[in-house]
Scaffold this active site. Structure first.
Site, PDB file in Angstrom:
ATOM      1  N   TYR A  74       0.831  -1.199   0.000  1.00 33.98           N
ATOM      2  CA  TYR A  74       0.000   0.000   0.000  1.00 33.98           C
ATOM      3  C   TYR A  74       0.875   1.263   0.000  1.00 33.98           C
ATOM      4  O   TYR A  74       1.688   1.468   0.902  1.00 33.98           O
ATOM      5  CB  TYR A  74      -0.965   0.024   1.197  1.00 33.98           C
ATOM      6  CG  TYR A  74      -2.114  -0.962   1.081  1.00 33.98           C
ATOM      7  CD1 TYR A  74      -2.428  -1.594  -0.126  1.00 33.98           C
ATOM      8  CD2 TYR A  74      -2.898  -1.283   2.181  1.00 33.98           C
ATOM      9  CE1 TYR A  74      -3.475  -2.502  -0.228  1.00 33.98           C
ATOM     10  CE2 TYR A  74      -3.958  -2.191   2.081  1.00 33.98           C
ATOM     11  CZ  TYR A  74      -4.232  -2.794   0.868  1.00 33.98           C
ATOM     12  OH  TYR A  74      -5.265  -3.695   0.776  1.00 33.98           O
ATOM     13  N   LEU A 245     -18.112   0.409   1.280  1.00 39.92           N
ATOM     14  CA  LEU A 245     -18.869   1.659   1.121  1.00 39.92           C
ATOM     15  C   LEU A 245     -19.067   1.996  -0.352  1.00 39.92           C
ATOM     16  O   LEU A 245     -19.573   3.066  -0.696  1.00 39.92           O
ATOM     17  CB  LEU A 245     -18.140   2.818   1.824  1.00 39.92           C
ATOM     18  CG  LEU A 245     -18.135   2.807   3.357  1.00 39.92           C
ATOM     19  CD1 LEU A 245     -17.176   3.862   3.899  1.00 39.92           C
ATOM     20  CD2 LEU A 245     -19.541   3.030   3.920  1.00 39.92           C
ATOM     21  N   ALA A 246     -18.664   1.061  -1.229  1.00 44.87           N
ATOM     22  CA  ALA A 246     -18.797   1.262  -2.683  1.00 44.87           C
ATOM     23  C   ALA A 246     -18.226   2.615  -3.100  1.00 44.87           C
ATOM     24  O   ALA A 246     -18.801   3.301  -3.939  1.00 44.87           O
ATOM     25  CB  ALA A 246     -20.266   1.100  -3.114  1.00 44.87           C
ATOM     26  N   GLY A 248     -18.404   5.356  -1.826  1.00 45.76           N
ATOM     27  CA  GLY A 248     -19.307   6.487  -1.590  1.00 45.76           C
ATOM     28  C   GLY A 248     -20.482   6.584  -2.553  1.00 45.76           C
ATOM     29  O   GLY A 248     -21.259   7.538  -2.488  1.00 45.76           O
ATOM     30  N   LYS A 249     -20.618   5.583  -3.441  1.00 48.44           N
ATOM     31  CA  LYS A 249     -21.672   5.636  -4.475  1.00 48.44           C
ATOM     32  C   LYS A 249     -23.087   5.776  -3.913  1.00 48.44           C
ATOM     33  O   LYS A 249     -23.955   6.358  -4.538  1.00 48.44           O
ATOM     34  CB  LYS A 249     -21.631   4.341  -5.303  1.00 48.44           C
ATOM     35  CG  LYS A 249     -20.987   4.519  -6.656  1.00 48.44           C
ATOM     36  CD  LYS A 249     -21.264   3.395  -7.625  1.00 48.44           C
ATOM     37  CE  LYS A 249     -20.969   2.010  -7.148  1.00 48.44           C
ATOM     38  NZ  LYS A 249     -20.751   1.035  -8.203  1.00 48.44           N
ATOM     39  N   PHE A 250     -23.325   5.203  -2.739  1.00 54.20           N
ATOM     40  CA  PHE A 250     -24.682   5.248  -2.165  1.00 54.20           C
ATOM     41  C   PHE A 250     -24.760   6.158  -0.944  1.00 54.20           C
ATOM     42  O   PHE A 250     -25.767   6.185  -0.260  1.00 54.20           O
ATOM     43  CB  PHE A 250     -25.128   3.827  -1.764  1.00 54.20           C
ATOM     44  CG  PHE A 250     -24.952   2.809  -2.863  1.00 54.20           C
ATOM     45  CD1 PHE A 250     -25.569   2.991  -4.102  1.00 54.20           C
ATOM     46  CD2 PHE A 250     -24.180   1.684  -2.656  1.00 54.20           C
ATOM     47  CE1 PHE A 250     -25.408   2.057  -5.125  1.00 54.20           C
ATOM     48  CE2 PHE A 250     -24.016   0.746  -3.677  1.00 54.20           C
ATOM     49  CZ  PHE A 250     -24.629   0.936  -4.912  1.00 54.20           C
ATOM     50  N   THR A 251     -23.669   6.855  -0.650  1.00 53.92           N
ATOM     51  CA  THR A 251     -23.630   7.589   0.623  1.00 53.92           C
ATOM     52  C   THR A 251     -23.272   9.058   0.454  1.00 53.92           C
ATOM     53  O   THR A 251     -22.696   9.661   1.351  1.00 53.92           O
ATOM     54  CB  THR A 251     -22.617   6.917   1.584  1.00 53.92           C
ATOM     55  OG1 THR A 251     -21.351   6.792   0.907  1.00 53.92           O
ATOM     56  CG2 THR A 251     -23.073   5.558   2.059  1.00 53.92           C
TER      57      THR A 251
HETATM   58  N1  LIG Z   1      -7.719  -7.415  -0.388  1.00 54.40           N
HETATM   59  C1  LIG Z   1      -7.752  -6.638  -1.436  1.00 54.40           C
HETATM   60  O1  LIG Z   1      -7.467  -7.042  -2.570  1.00 54.40           O
HETATM   61  C2  LIG Z   1      -8.156  -5.212  -1.250  1.00 54.40           C
HETATM   62  C3  LIG Z   1      -8.420  -4.399  -2.361  1.00 54.40           C
HETATM   63  C4  LIG Z   1      -8.793  -3.064  -2.132  1.00 54.40           C
HETATM   64  C5  LIG Z   1      -8.888  -2.569  -0.814  1.00 54.40           C
HETATM   65  N2  LIG Z   1      -8.598  -3.397   0.246  1.00 54.40           N
HETATM   66  C6  LIG Z   1      -8.721  -2.927   1.662  1.00 54.40           C
HETATM   67  O2  LIG Z   1     -10.038  -2.462   1.854  1.00 54.40           O
HETATM   68  C7  LIG Z   1     -10.034  -1.098   2.306  1.00 54.40           C
HETATM   69  C8  LIG Z   1     -11.255  -0.394   1.793  1.00 54.40           C
HETATM   70  O3  LIG Z   1     -11.360  -0.464   0.391  1.00 54.40           O
HETATM   71  P1  LIG Z   1     -12.046   0.705  -0.446  1.00 54.40           P
HETATM   72  O4  LIG Z   1     -11.264   1.928  -0.250  1.00 54.40           O
HETATM   73  O5  LIG Z   1     -12.276   0.199  -1.804  1.00 54.40           O
HETATM   74  O6  LIG Z   1     -13.442   0.814   0.336  1.00 54.40           O
HETATM   75  P2  LIG Z   1     -14.652   1.822   0.524  1.00 54.40           P
HETATM   76  O7  LIG Z   1     -14.770   2.018   1.981  1.00 54.40           O
HETATM   77  O8  LIG Z   1     -15.787   1.270  -0.218  1.00 54.40           O
HETATM   78  O9  LIG Z   1     -14.267   3.202  -0.193  1.00 54.40           O
HETATM   79  C9  LIG Z   1     -13.499   4.178   0.424  1.00 54.40           C
HETATM   80  C10 LIG Z   1     -13.228   5.257  -0.599  1.00 54.40           C
HETATM   81  O10 LIG Z   1     -14.458   5.869  -0.959  1.00 54.40           O
HETATM   82  C11 LIG Z   1     -14.405   7.257  -0.715  1.00 54.40           C
HETATM   83  N3  LIG Z   1     -15.709   7.688  -0.193  1.00 54.40           N
HETATM   84  C12 LIG Z   1     -16.465   7.098   0.753  1.00 54.40           C
HETATM   85  N4  LIG Z   1     -17.603   7.779   0.961  1.00 54.40           N
HETATM   86  C13 LIG Z   1     -17.561   8.839   0.133  1.00 54.40           C
HETATM   87  C14 LIG Z   1     -18.461   9.911  -0.137  1.00 54.40           C
HETATM   88  N5  LIG Z   1     -19.629  10.036   0.511  1.00 54.40           N
HETATM   89  N6  LIG Z   1     -18.106  10.826  -1.069  1.00 54.40           N
HETATM   90  C15 LIG Z   1     -16.925  10.724  -1.715  1.00 54.40           C
HETATM   91  N7  LIG Z   1     -16.030   9.717  -1.502  1.00 54.40           N
HETATM   92  C16 LIG Z   1     -16.350   8.786  -0.605  1.00 54.40           C
HETATM   93  C17 LIG Z   1     -13.317   7.433   0.317  1.00 54.40           C
HETATM   94  O11 LIG Z   1     -12.768   8.739   0.241  1.00 54.40           O
HETATM   95  P3  LIG Z   1     -12.511   9.588   1.607  1.00 54.40           P
HETATM   96  O12 LIG Z   1     -11.276   9.025   2.220  1.00 54.40           O
HETATM   97  O13 LIG Z   1     -12.336  10.978   1.086  1.00 54.40           O
HETATM   98  O14 LIG Z   1     -13.719   9.443   2.453  1.00 54.40           O
HETATM   99  C18 LIG Z   1     -12.323   6.365  -0.080  1.00 54.40           C
HETATM  100  O15 LIG Z   1     -11.515   6.804  -1.145  1.00 54.40           O
HETATM  101  C19 LIG Z   1      -8.682  -0.549   1.827  1.00 54.40           C
HETATM  102  O16 LIG Z   1      -8.228   0.543   2.591  1.00 54.40           O
HETATM  103  C20 LIG Z   1      -7.790  -1.762   2.018  1.00 54.40           C
HETATM  104  O17 LIG Z   1      -7.414  -1.858   3.375  1.00 54.40           O
HETATM  105  C21 LIG Z   1      -8.250  -4.697   0.036  1.00 54.40           C
END
Ligand SMILES: NC(=O)c1ccc[n+]([C@@H]2O[C@H](COP(=O)([O-])OP(=O)(O)OC[C@H]3O[C@@H](n4cnc5c(N)ncnc54)[C@H](OP(=O)(O)O)[C@@H]3O)[C@@H](O)[C@H]2O)c1
Length: 335
Positions: A74, A245-246, A248-251
């Site tokens: 990361y 949280l997709a 942020g798509k739904f939030t």
């Molecule tokens: N095992 C794997 O292969 C794998 C792959 C990917 C990720 N991961 C792990 O899973 C964690 C979460 O993954 P994810 O980041 O895809 O998950 P997520 O929680 O679905 O999405 C978080 C992202 O969405 C943005 N977001 C959330 N709410 C929002 C809103 N209302 N408006 C605008 N932007 C919004 C956040 O930005 P802000 O920070 O600005 O809120 C952040 O960039 C990662 O940190 C990592 O630890 C694992």
């Protein structure tokens, strides 16, 4: 202990999240630390990123999150480095949290292609790197990040045995793996794999579609391991959801340009949040957490207010009716 107490204990244990049932005191929500380091380039970690990461960790701790998810890759190690700085400054924090990292991916570099690497030496070197950056002696959980087609279970087993014997890693798991791969690796291990982390949520429905679309021709469109949900429940493997949280798509993110199911789902989430006096984040996560596999969402926001907006998720999961669960599922599915 009486028979009655024994039975109650068994029922409670059956209801406990798999990690908790194995004695690992992890919170239901996990904070994903992928963005902590900032850019994925070779630039050094900045003080500004450390401060932002600190604020995210503080917000997470304030709502009872005690588990943190990392990977060696990361932001090319900077995310673990930022977390290491926080651990160094927070007295006794390391002992209060459950720290997870991953290994097994090599990023493209000047001389090397993108690759997966489950070789013994790569796993051992990767953990040493993570421990150094995090400034700790041990990881609570180490995950193999994505399946390596060249993997040899015996080699993985040797690496895991050394890491366990030296106290560097307490528990092992995988990520993005199917049932066959888990069985294939486990046959060489002395300990069970305790975690599998995959993309699951209202924005990525394959984990439900896989259950629903048995014997349907459209089942061919589902990209999820056959029987994985049921297998994980039977084998007490903790499922963790990335992308819960997709993004942020739904939030609250602007979705005016998104397809109708996304816009309608976002509207429905907002309405349900208003009806129940809670946040859209809690509704979206509550939907995922209502699944009886007791999935742990790994939330990826760094925004302290958004992290705090997740606090009510477990309550929403408990109160969400079957009808509301299906309403959200069918709307997000789009047909
Ligand atoms: N095992 C794997 O292969 C794998 C792959 C990917 C990720 N991961 C792990 O899973 C964690 C979460 O993954 P994810 O980041 O895809 O998950 P997520 O929680 O679905 O999405 C978080 C992202 O969405 C943005 N977001 C959330 N709410 C929002 C809103 N209302 N408006 C605008 N932007 C919004 C956040 O930005 P802000 O920070 O600005 O809120 C952040 O960039 C990662 O940190 C990592 O630890 C694992």
């Amino acid at each position: 202990m009486t028979d009655k107490a024994n039975t109650t204990d068994k029922v409670n244990k059956a209801k406990a999240m798999p990690l908790n049932a194995r004695g690992i005191p992890a919170s239901r929500l996990v904070l994903g630390c992928m963005p902590f380091g900032g850019e994925w380039d070779h630039s050094p970690l900045t003080e500004e990123r450390v401060k932002l990461s600190e604020a995210a960790v503080e917000a997470a701790l304030s709502i009872g999150i005690n588990m943190f998810d990392h990977a060696d890759i990361y932001t090319r190690g900077k995310s673990e480095e930022a977390f290491g700085r926080i651990l160094k400054s927070g007295s006794g924090l390391r002992e209060q949290i459950v720290l997870q990292s991953k290994c097994g991916i090599g990023l493209e570099d000047e001389e090397l292609p993108s690759r997966f690497d489950f070789s013994r030496d790569h796993i051992l070197a990767s953990v040493d790197g993570s421990l150094k950056r995090l400034g700790t002696d041990y990881l609570d959980v180490l995950l193999l990040h994505r399946p390596d087609p060249l993997m040899e279970p015996e080699e993985i087993a040797e690496a895991f045995a050394r890491l366990k014997a030296s106290g560097k890693v307490r528990h092992f798991g995988v990520s993005n793996m199917n049932v066959s791969q888990i069985r294939f690796i486990e046959r060489a291990l002395s300990d069970r794999l305790v975690v599998n982390q995959l993309e699951m949520g209202l924005g990525r429905l394959d984990f439900v579609e896989e259950t629903v679309r048995v014997n349907q021709t459209r089942g061919a469109d589902v990209h999820f391991s056959e029987g994985l949900m049921e297998f994980s429940r039977t084998e007490q493997i903790q499922l963790q959801a990335w992308g819960p949280l997709a993004q942020g798509k739904f939030t609250g993110r602007d979705v005016s340009g998104e397809p109708e199911p996304v816009r309608k789902t976002a509207e429905m989430v907002r309405r349900m949040a208003d009806e129940h006096g809670t946040t859209p984040e809690a509704v979206v996560l509550g939907w995922l957490m209502k699944h009886p596999a007791l999935i742990q969402p790994v939330i990826g926001t760094m925004n302290p207010e958004r992290i705090k907006a997740c606090a009510d998720a477990e309550v929403q999961a408990a109160r969400m009716s079957r009808d509301d669960w299906y309403r959200l599922y069918m709307t997000a599915r789009g047909d």
